[in-house]
Design a protein around this motif. Structure first.
Motif, PDB file in Angstrom:
ATOM      1  N   TRP B 188       0.831  -1.208   0.000  1.00 31.13           N
ATOM      2  CA  TRP B 188       0.000   0.000   0.000  1.00 31.13           C
ATOM      3  C   TRP B 188       0.867   1.260   0.000  1.00 31.13           C
ATOM      4  CZ3 TRP B 188      -3.981   2.627  -1.104  1.00 31.13           C
ATOM      5  CH2 TRP B 188      -4.514   3.636  -0.307  1.00 31.13           C
ATOM      6  N   GLN B 196       0.979   8.880  -8.976  1.00 29.35           N
ATOM      7  CA  GLN B 196       0.886  10.341  -8.910  1.00 29.35           C
ATOM      8  C   GLN B 196      -0.547  10.809  -8.659  1.00 29.35           C
ATOM      9  OE1 GLN B 196       3.398  12.729  -8.895  1.00 29.35           O
ATOM     10  NE2 GLN B 196       4.344  10.788  -8.380  1.00 29.35           N
ATOM     11  N   GLY B 197      -1.489   9.880  -8.636  1.00 28.28           N
ATOM     12  CA  GLY B 197      -2.874  10.238  -8.373  1.00 28.28           C
ATOM     13  C   GLY B 197      -3.371   9.715  -7.041  1.00 28.28           C
ATOM     14  N   GLY B 199      -3.114  10.781  -3.935  1.00 30.26           N
ATOM     15  CA  GLY B 199      -3.625  11.673  -2.889  1.00 30.26           C
ATOM     16  C   GLY B 199      -2.758  11.721  -1.662  1.00 30.26           C
TER      17      GLY B 199
ATOM     18  N   THR C 140      -7.947   6.703  -3.908  1.00 32.43           N
ATOM     19  CA  THR C 140      -6.853   6.907  -4.849  1.00 32.43           C
ATOM     20  C   THR C 140      -7.418   7.331  -6.205  1.00 32.43           C
ATOM     21  OG1 THR C 140      -7.011   4.530  -5.253  1.00 32.43           O
ATOM     22  CG2 THR C 140      -5.274   5.260  -3.778  1.00 32.43           C
ATOM     23  N   ASN C 141      -6.785   8.295  -6.800  1.00 32.31           N
ATOM     24  CA  ASN C 141      -7.157   8.797  -8.121  1.00 32.31           C
ATOM     25  C   ASN C 141      -8.538   9.440  -8.197  1.00 32.31           C
ATOM     26  OD1 ASN C 141      -4.833   8.278  -9.912  1.00 32.31           O
ATOM     27  ND2 ASN C 141      -5.075   6.236  -9.040  1.00 32.31           N
ATOM     28  N   ALA C 142      -9.052   9.849  -7.047  1.00 27.75           N
ATOM     29  CA  ALA C 142     -10.307  10.592  -7.028  1.00 27.75           C
ATOM     30  C   ALA C 142     -10.102  11.988  -7.610  1.00 27.75           C
ATOM     31  CB  ALA C 142     -10.806  10.716  -5.594  1.00 27.75           C
ATOM     32  N   GLY C 155      -6.973  13.272  -5.703  1.00 25.64           N
ATOM     33  CA  GLY C 155      -5.723  12.530  -5.630  1.00 25.64           C
ATOM     34  C   GLY C 155      -4.541  13.123  -6.370  1.00 25.64           C
ATOM     35  N   ASN C 156      -4.790  13.758  -7.489  1.00 25.36           N
ATOM     36  CA  ASN C 156      -3.719  14.154  -8.395  1.00 25.36           C
ATOM     37  C   ASN C 156      -2.659  15.065  -7.754  1.00 25.36           C
ATOM     38  OD1 ASN C 156      -2.526  15.960 -10.596  1.00 25.36           O
ATOM     39  ND2 ASN C 156      -3.425  14.245 -11.725  1.00 25.36           N
ATOM     40  N   PRO C 172      -6.533   9.175   1.806  1.00 29.49           N
ATOM     41  CA  PRO C 172      -6.904   8.317   0.681  1.00 29.49           C
ATOM     42  C   PRO C 172      -6.926   6.845   1.076  1.00 29.49           C
ATOM     43  CG  PRO C 172      -4.597   8.973   0.479  1.00 29.49           C
ATOM     44  CD  PRO C 172      -5.130   9.629   1.729  1.00 29.49           C
ATOM     45  N   MET C 173      -7.871   6.133   0.482  1.00 31.53           N
ATOM     46  CA  MET C 173      -7.959   4.674   0.631  1.00 31.53           C
ATOM     47  C   MET C 173      -7.947   4.074  -0.776  1.00 31.53           C
ATOM     48  SD  MET C 173      -8.210   3.606   3.764  1.00 31.53           S
ATOM     49  CE  MET C 173      -7.885   4.740   5.132  1.00 31.53           C
ATOM     50  N   PRO C 174      -7.581   2.797  -0.880  1.00 29.07           N
ATOM     51  CA  PRO C 174      -7.517   2.190  -2.225  1.00 29.07           C
ATOM     52  C   PRO C 174      -8.904   2.053  -2.851  1.00 29.07           C
ATOM     53  CG  PRO C 174      -6.902   0.594  -0.521  1.00 29.07           C
ATOM     54  CD  PRO C 174      -7.112   1.896   0.172  1.00 29.07           C
ATOM     55  N   TYR C 178      -7.682  -1.660  -6.828  1.00 27.93           N
ATOM     56  CA  TYR C 178      -6.415  -0.927  -6.850  1.00 27.93           C
ATOM     57  C   TYR C 178      -5.238  -1.894  -6.845  1.00 27.93           C
ATOM     58  CZ  TYR C 178      -3.382   3.120  -5.909  1.00 27.93           C
ATOM     59  OH  TYR C 178      -2.435   4.119  -5.988  1.00 27.93           O
ATOM     60  N   PHE C 179      -5.446  -3.076  -6.256  1.00 28.70           N
ATOM     61  CA  PHE C 179      -4.377  -4.072  -6.235  1.00 28.70           C
ATOM     62  C   PHE C 179      -4.731  -5.278  -7.099  1.00 28.70           C
ATOM     63  CE2 PHE C 179      -4.027  -1.768  -2.171  1.00 28.70           C
ATOM     64  CZ  PHE C 179      -2.796  -1.193  -2.400  1.00 28.70           C
ATOM     65  N   THR C 182      -5.824  -8.620  -5.618  1.00 28.22           N
ATOM     66  CA  THR C 182      -4.979  -9.455  -4.759  1.00 28.22           C
ATOM     67  C   THR C 182      -5.191  -9.184  -3.271  1.00 28.22           C
ATOM     68  OG1 THR C 182      -3.174  -7.862  -4.790  1.00 28.22           O
ATOM     69  CG2 THR C 182      -3.178  -9.525  -6.535  1.00 28.22           C
ATOM     70  N   VAL C 183      -5.881  -8.088  -2.970  1.00 25.04           N
ATOM     71  CA  VAL C 183      -6.112  -7.738  -1.564  1.00 25.04           C
ATOM     72  C   VAL C 183      -7.621  -7.645  -1.356  1.00 25.04           C
ATOM     73  CG1 VAL C 183      -5.757  -5.955   0.184  1.00 25.04           C
ATOM     74  CG2 VAL C 183      -3.930  -6.480  -1.452  1.00 25.04           C
ATOM     75  N   LEU C 187      -9.857  -4.052   3.176  1.00 23.00           N
ATOM     76  CA  LEU C 187      -9.060  -4.669   4.238  1.00 23.00           C
ATOM     77  C   LEU C 187      -8.387  -3.604   5.086  1.00 23.00           C
ATOM     78  CD1 LEU C 187      -7.780  -7.342   5.360  1.00 23.00           C
ATOM     79  CD2 LEU C 187      -5.840  -6.866   3.856  1.00 23.00           C
ATOM     80  N   TRP C 188      -7.696  -2.707   4.417  1.00 22.66           N
ATOM     81  CA  TRP C 188      -6.912  -1.671   5.096  1.00 22.66           C
ATOM     82  C   TRP C 188      -7.825  -0.652   5.766  1.00 22.66           C
ATOM     83  CZ3 TRP C 188      -3.038   0.078   7.500  1.00 22.66           C
ATOM     84  CH2 TRP C 188      -2.567   1.387   7.400  1.00 22.66           C
ATOM     85  N   PRO C 387      -3.605   9.224 -13.859  1.00 24.65           N
ATOM     86  CA  PRO C 387      -2.537   9.958 -13.176  1.00 24.65           C
ATOM     87  C   PRO C 387      -1.383  10.321 -14.101  1.00 24.65           C
ATOM     88  CG  PRO C 387      -2.660   7.680 -12.385  1.00 24.65           C
ATOM     89  CD  PRO C 387      -3.870   7.917 -13.223  1.00 24.65           C
TER      90      PRO C 387
END
Lengths: 420, 420, 420, 420
Positions: B188, B196-197, B199, C140-142, C155-156, C172-174, C178-179, C182-183, C187-188, C387
């Motif tokens: 993470w 780069q996006g 946040g 992320t990337n919002a 996010g940028n 930010p959260m994923p 985002y993975f 795989t996650v 979770l986080w 991004p």
């Protein structure tokens, strides 16, 4: 006396560039007693700085020293977190009996980490918690410490820049006499509070020093402090007096605010509270403010028991009667007379002070530094303060003899003359 | 042994509600020696807490005590601000010769105010100044102190709430093993840095404990620490190891990060650095980071010379050779064996640790408190840690004898059984 | 078709360097109708960008145009602050009858200033006021806007840096996937919320886009959105769906979250809500959240009545039945088929989307820009997002004909081939 | 005239409680022309509010209306992001020829999102980026907008509280005449800037309104504005004039700061810039400040081309010569005479203003509201402003006839009398 600058090798090679006092006083100090320090070459120095106000009873005061050695010898608790100890109890009882009760002060006592800035951090936290607001008002040229909470209410631009983040939640207001009496007290502050369109975030508290030490020995008048207390009451803000440098008798009474007849909501103490220069600090507050949860603020060394031992001994020895207060005022008069004479000869200087804290401000800031540098050569430890280091600061131990005081003041007069 | 709770009157009436340890250990302690404290009624307690890691060499260690009393007797400088003193020079030279040079560590040494939180504040300030960024990454369940800068990188929600302002400029990342190995290390964190996006405000630094003491004795693996160092290098962030609780030999080597073979950019030390429980702290950093201006960070008690004396004596006595490190590892094995046996009988508990810091986690947090409460009745001082106080924390002095250690571990076993 | 870059003099000499789209599309546009724009030289362009989603019904849609001109001709109120007007009433009634009631959505309607970022600012203010907490979680990337409140949850990194102050109070959260699966979802996030030692400031709200437009056409799955809604409920956080770009039918249903069967606490709408490209925005929220005081948020142009007129006309014309939704899905299939074919030939690209919003991601970000540049030469307006601007974004008007869509997709295929 | 409050059902049931003007003016407005609105029952209202300054040329001004309808009819670009369009070029050229060049103003032109607060956000971002500092100074009773960046420099406590986070990075200073002339101008501000110990974070910029509209029609003197500009130059701070409400001729000249002869570094315009009440805003700045990266600030509706069309038409029609300025001053004299007469009869009121913006302040704030309420009954639209809504605000269209103005002023006089 001529001082040969010693080889400072390990200090220069290993210690960080952040060191400061050692640059102006290039000696390696070894021993100290009362108002005198001795360096490793045997040179003696008269101390007009007193550990920045931490050594009000002088270096290694024999009464406290005896109590301290006895305590260590008998394996008294050294490190006690916030456990109950016999040493802490003795301090608390003495503090209550000798200080709080005779002054009719209702305070609860908190032991933050044993430094001034930690006491201030705890005071600010508590005020914000009690009032549910973030903002705190401080004053121009205030100094309250170097951790982020304290630094945000400290005025010095250079020290603030060190934070590395924008310091927020604090708003400065003009200290007493900031405009030389041309503007009514609290005109700006009160108007901001009353005007619903002013843009001031309503403060939880106001934090103030009665005499600003680092800020240049700026002395608040008693009526200004009283008006501040009234403003705080009227506007539902807590009044915090930071008495870290000016408390413990520096201005005469044990608390520097006694003379004004005010009772702050929260008081911070440190520096001379242990009496022996050992790290210790207190945060005092009115009982109704004691809404802390257990452990909500803590610190590893808040139970520095050797400091409790010397603190209790100092209170017993010096504050059971009013002699120290009386003597401080007399010594203060002695300083005032001397400064009057010096400034009569030196028109670019003016002086101000209270009790045994005095400042001599020079028009040319470089002059203040020159005076201190010359004083060091002559065996007198003096420091500057003020936003441009333009003020020579006199902070001798309260226990200094009239002879020592006279010696130091004569040296000061010579330094002023010789740097003209 | 049965303990009669003493009358705690002045503590209850005068001291703030913020006090905590004294609530779990309702005795008034009077004396201490090595691993044992004695209360005013003469009851003896075996200390498995060691001043939260501040008493690695035991209470009132006789070697340090001798040096301390000698220093006080001969009127050595007590309070020295950041003046050069013979005591400070002796400490610096010893620290360089005994600690830094043999480990090939290039650090400059800074003396912040003598508490852990002040060391952390100075480390964060320096990192932000060096990198010109505000943000710092910390880890879940980190504990770094109670002043505002340190608190912002501390995990505990209860302690954070005490700030009274929103704590910002810090972002938590998962500590080692936070997801029990189901998620790749730094997945993470690294993704946020590279995207780069994402946040995430680009951090100036990462602050980490190698073993989280307050967080519940969470032990980072050496490979995780190495990967963290590599991530910091790759991403131009400074690595700060807060070794306040785990340094000074607690995990075996003098620094807790030695085992991982990493060299942090900045290291904070406090707690056991003075060796005698006296307030002292250090901030160490690579020489190229030493961009402090003189006096840009300071503190009244940063020159606590009696602490320098005991610190130098402790380094001389315990770190000139590798015996302490060897002994700590042996004692650690002794603890591990005992905990293995205890947990074999108690399926709701598990344990973890390194060197002489161990934790026993119970499924039911109330059980951990019950174990500590029963231990106190049986004369053993134990504390909990972890976000829900669900971990019993073992932190005996490094100098504890095998017999004392065995005694305490047997008492612990009994407490676990009796609270089942 | 060859385009001669026109003399852009006054744009280059007088307009700020901040301008952006005009750099990639160096033409001076004059007229537009439906999916086509015409520049001053008479060149025609097919629009696959649709005003970044503001022109879902095409340029100068004749139905709305008629209503707009009629309104202007008859001197209907143009600027109405938040006064009651017949145009506003007509819009409110239509919005209730056509949109809210059939979907059983209980929302109150707020008119913030008529831009997306203003709607987001009002949503964040309200959430913080309702919950009494400062922190908001974004992904992320919002992308949520450029004023300080919205930017803090965007996010940028480049856009964030423009703030000139450290952006705080957002974490930010994923985002979904985002993975790459795989996650486990959340979770986080969930662990941080449940762990009292995590260091996360408890959020007032979570703000999310169901499909991230600026972030690179990242499509959240319906089950992820449902799980997010459940997490918000469980953890007492408000769920804000920013439907500014994906609402008004872009993904099929009027609200992009309908498909997931969730009911956010707060919804922001803007871009295509007026239907005609006129500035307008809405903030919708559950009635129990409507704790605004009169005037606590306002804005001069919140009563942009011509926009109310076209908005009501658009709802009447396009949403009284389900035809648009059906048609959007069909057009979406047409796009999907074409992208499938393109990516079959181009292994470094992959695509994703929903309704009529699609993205083609290239391994080499420069390729995406090259595709758009070539498309412009061929008379097709395409933009990148993501991004690193690595995604070609397809956002044609919902009202585009199958022929036009086919034409644009064939041009896209040609651009991909020619930039290989 | 008697007004029957209409059934406001959908407004009351569906629209948020945040609505405000509609509460004081309980009518449903339908049409408008010049200085008059008509509600759905056919009642006519004389408008002394002009869309809070957005309708300087009156409602649905026929000249602009013609240009607007023509543009819409011919399918001119409606929504243009920041693409180059013929409409934008026409506006830019007209703005340069009619406004900037004759006044010798060197500004670059930026199109932020089309609302005032967005223009302010962009101005603050740019100032912070240029100077590399976070802090901005604003003035008591300033109003700059409701998004977080603008709100932090807005004075009103009620509006600030709506932020839901502590508003920081802004410091209020006393506006002109805040202490009724008893304190020298900028005494406090300048002293804070010069004193290195003041605690003020050095500001990037100062943002000011020449006449504070929302703040209570507080008029800054020309010499105060000039002194502010000099202070900004001396102290390396940018001067931002927020001319959103007072620009576009409200005070006489096109820019309200022309009279003072100053040239701000940054200027924000909105409200009447489109002339027709359509959303539009500009941020103007000296060319050397134009360090924006492409797209570093943006906004979906920044290319609101119909507004460019009416804006260009308004500049052509009203600003090609000096007639409007002359007429505004004459109308202003007419207002001043009337207010002089009213206040002669009403000793608890005083008035102030410039050009065609005037305020009547009542000692009792409730009186101001009563006047406005009675005015509505009599068919005159009037609003209050000031921190306690104690000021009746006169903001008629600049194009109002002398007869209409006289009618409104006579109604005002009657309202004052009848509420005595």
């Amino acid at each position: 006396m001529t001082i040969t600058p010693p080889a400072l090798s390990v200090f220069e090679t290993l210690e960080s560039e952040v060191r400061s006092y050692c640059r102006g006083w290039p000696a390696v100090f070894d021993r100290a007693q009362g108002a005198r320090l001795t360096d490793e070459d045997g040179h003696s120095y008269l101390d007009f700085f007193a550990g920045a106000g931490s050594l009000n009873y002088g270096h290694n005061n024999p009464v406290l020293k005896r109590a301290l050695i006895d305590y260590i010898e008998r394996d008294g608790i050294t490190h006690g977190l916030d456990m109950a100890t016999t040493a802490k109890r003795a301090f608390l009882e003495t503090f209550q009996n000798v200080i709080l009760r005779p002054r009719d002060l209702p305070y609860k006592v908190m032991f933050p980490g044993p430094t001034g800035t930690n006491a201030v951090e705890s005071a600010l936290k508590l005020a914000r918690k009690v009032k549910g607001r973030e903002s705190v008002v401080s004053f121009t040229n205030a100094f309250h410490g170097m951790s982020l909470g304290s630094l945000a209410v400290t005025g010095n631009a250079f020290k603030r820049a060190g934070a590395g983040i924008p310091l927020v939640h604090g708003t400065p207001m003009p200290f007493d006499n900031y405009f030389d009496g041309t503007v009514p007290d609290f005109l700006w502050f009160e108007r901001l509070l009353e005007d619903q369109g002013s843009g001031l975030n309503k403060p939880a508290a106001v934090i103030v020093e009665t005499v600003q030490g680092e800020g240049g020995i700026n002395v608040a008048r008693a009526e200004w402090l009283r008006a501040l207390q009234e403003l705080c009451e009227r506007q539902d803000m807590l009044l915090i007096v930071d008495d870290i440098q000016m408390g413990c008798g520096r201005t005469g009474g044990f608390f520097s605010f006694e003379e004004a007849g005010i009772v702050p909501d929260i008081v911070t103490l440190s520096k001379s509270i242990s009496g022996y220069g050992l790290p210790m600090s207190l945060c005092l507050f009115k009982p109704e403010l004691d809404i802390w949860e257990p452990g909500e603020h803590n610190g590893t060394f808040r139970g520095n028991n050797p400091a409790f031992v010397t603190a209790a001994a100092a209170l017993d020895a010096y504050w059971a009667d009013g002699r120290v207060e009386q003597q401080t005022k007399e010594r203060g008069l002695q300083v005032e007379q001397a400064l009057l004479a010096i400034c009569a000869e030196e028109p670019t200087a003016q002086f101000r002070g209270r009790g045994l804290v005095w400042g001599m401000e020079f028009e040319d800031p470089a002059r203040a530094s020159a005076v201190c540098a010359r004083a060091f050569e002559l065996g007198l430890l003096l420091e500057t303060s003020g936003p441009q280091s333009e003020v020579v600061k006199l902070l001798p131990p309260l226990t200094i003899t009239t002879e020592e005081l006279d010696e130091g003041l004569r040296t000061l007069a010579r330094c002023v003359r010789e740097t003209a």
